[in-house]
Motif scaffolding. Structure first.
Motif, PDB file in Angstrom:
ATOM      1  N   LEU A  67       0.832  -1.207   0.000  1.00 31.26           N
ATOM      2  CA  LEU A  67       0.000   0.000   0.000  1.00 31.26           C
ATOM      3  C   LEU A  67       0.865   1.255   0.000  1.00 31.26           C
ATOM      4  CD1 LEU A  67      -2.815  -0.950   2.555  1.00 31.26           C
ATOM      5  CD2 LEU A  67      -2.951  -0.943   0.057  1.00 31.26           C
ATOM      6  N   ASP A  85      -8.004   4.065  -0.976  1.00 36.15           N
ATOM      7  CA  ASP A  85      -7.709   2.801  -0.287  1.00 36.15           C
ATOM      8  C   ASP A  85      -6.237   2.640   0.083  1.00 36.15           C
ATOM      9  OD1 ASP A  85     -10.354   2.152  -0.508  1.00 36.15           O
ATOM     10  OD2 ASP A  85     -10.097   0.800  -2.215  1.00 36.15           O
ATOM     11  N   ARG A  86      -5.372   3.348  -0.600  1.00 35.54           N
ATOM     12  CA  ARG A  86      -3.947   3.242  -0.292  1.00 35.54           C
ATOM     13  C   ARG A  86      -3.599   3.961   1.012  1.00 35.54           C
ATOM     14  NH1 ARG A  86      -1.637   3.476  -6.416  1.00 35.54           N
ATOM     15  NH2 ARG A  86      -3.603   2.938  -7.392  1.00 35.54           N
ATOM     16  N   SER A 316      -4.050  -6.675  -2.913  1.00 33.96           N
ATOM     17  CA  SER A 316      -5.358  -6.134  -3.285  1.00 33.96           C
ATOM     18  C   SER A 316      -5.307  -4.837  -4.078  1.00 33.96           C
ATOM     19  CB  SER A 316      -6.186  -5.894  -2.018  1.00 33.96           C
ATOM     20  OG  SER A 316      -5.547  -4.927  -1.179  1.00 33.96           O
ATOM     21  N   MET A 317      -4.154  -4.181  -4.147  1.00 35.39           N
ATOM     22  CA  MET A 317      -4.093  -2.834  -4.692  1.00 35.39           C
ATOM     23  C   MET A 317      -3.320  -2.801  -6.022  1.00 35.39           C
ATOM     24  SD  MET A 317      -5.153   0.194  -4.213  1.00 35.39           S
ATOM     25  CE  MET A 317      -5.797  -0.234  -2.594  1.00 35.39           C
ATOM     26  N   CYS A 323      -5.977   7.039  -8.061  1.00 36.57           N
ATOM     27  CA  CYS A 323      -6.023   7.447  -6.668  1.00 36.57           C
ATOM     28  C   CYS A 323      -7.340   8.174  -6.353  1.00 36.57           C
ATOM     29  CB  CYS A 323      -4.856   8.367  -6.341  1.00 36.57           C
ATOM     30  SG  CYS A 323      -3.262   7.690  -6.897  1.00 36.57           S
TER      31      CYS A 323
END
Length: 323
Positions: A67, A85-86, A316-317, A323
């Motif tokens: 992340l 989400d990051r 997951s990313m 972004c």
């Protein structure tokens, strides 16, 4: 991200560099090499062993620093740590210290702190421009000791000259930001360096630079997490990395058919350093047997590498500016 990593496109760039090498007798590039489409792992052949999937804190940390690496593509959202989400989950509460962009080499990254973990994070973005792509595909090598004052790599240790230039470009900004973090939060904070793609290569050389600057005591607690890292240097350099103070905290994470860990080619005299952890097709993060060279069961088992696996599937990313 690199827009075109098809073999023909890569070979076109290689041949351009080869043409330059014929005019420059000091270059390390062999004069007639081509990138094989189905490059498999090499170095000394390892005894085949069953891959061991890792879990627990090792897996959680690999996911966490992925992340942080992905966040390096989102500089505009880092000031308030609002990069969607990051900037959530385990990274929540992170405080930005500084962002840096070098236009000449297109080196981009940031330094931040996670107060709950008492940790300084140094993160580098991967390739997302023509400038980066050209740097990625130049296979000239330079002395690994350039820029070092205290550490000394063995004679003959060489690194990719383009990767070395990104560290030279970011050194002052990284050191100033780490010093500022120590002043604001305390010198007992540990340091983790992380990055994706070209940012992974920059992370390796930056970790070495930090140890050269701060000494072995900082190096023993420093952690290094890279994702889709290309080969950084030759075998002498790769073996030297395994002797450095942070060697027991190195996680070189690769993913299924990701093409970038196959670059630059081994036939050009490059070799990966330890320790590889490979995400297999079933999603397991496996510890690889690369003590005697690159493990043919991990990224080295790939016959047809792809660019999609470089951007997607590292947990997951996805990597990139979404972004």
């Amino acid at each position: 991200m690199i827009a075109n990593l098809q073999p023909a496109a890569i070979n076109a760039v290689i041949q351009k560099e080869v043409a330059k090498s014929r005019q420059d007798p000091t270059t390390s590039v062999p004069p007639t090499e081509q990138l094989p489409v189905n490059e498999t792992a090499n170095g000394p052949t390892n005894s085949l062993q069953k891959l061991i999937a890792i879990g627990g804190d090792d897996l959680k940390n690999a996911e966490l620093y992925q992340l942080y690496s992905a966040a390096a593509y989102c500089l505009n959202g880092l000031d308030g740590w609002i990069c969607k989400d990051r900037c959530a989950g385990g990274t929540l509460g992170t405080k930005l210290i500084s962002k840096f962009v070098d236009s000449k080499t297109d080196t981009v990254g940031y330094v931040a702190v996670n107060p709950s973990r008492k940790e300084i994070i140094v993160a580098f973005r991967g390739t997302s421009s023509i400038t980066n792509a050209i740097n990625d595909l130049k296979f000239f090598k330079a002395d690994a000791n350039v820029g070092l004052s205290r550490l000394r790599a063995p004679d003959g240790a060489k690194v990719h000259i383009g990767f070395q230039s990104t560290v030279t470009a970011s050194r002052s900004a990284v050191r100033a930001a780490i010093q500022k973090a120590f002043q604001q939060y305390g010198t007992d904070y540990t340091i983790t360096v992380t990055g994706h793609s070209l940012g992974g290569a920059t992370s390796v050389l930056t970790a070495i630079d930090i140890v050269d600057w701060l000494g072995d005591s900082a190096g023993k607690t420093l952690k290094l997490y890279t994702y889709g890292e290309p080969r950084v240097g030759n075998s002498i350099f790769a073996n030297w990395v395994s002797t450095l103070p942070f060697a027991s905290h190195v996680y070189r994470i690769t993913h299924t058919t990701d093409i970038v860990p196959h670059l630059p080619p081994k036939s050009f005299g490059f070799q990966h350093h330890r320790e590889e952890f490979w995400i297999s097709k079933n999603g397991d993060l496996n510890s690889c047997n690369d003590a005697n060279g690159e493990d043919p069961q991990c990224a080295g088992s790939v016959f047809i590498p792809t660019i999609d696996a470089h951007l997607n599937g590292y947990f997951s990313m996805p990597f990139g500016p979404w972004c």
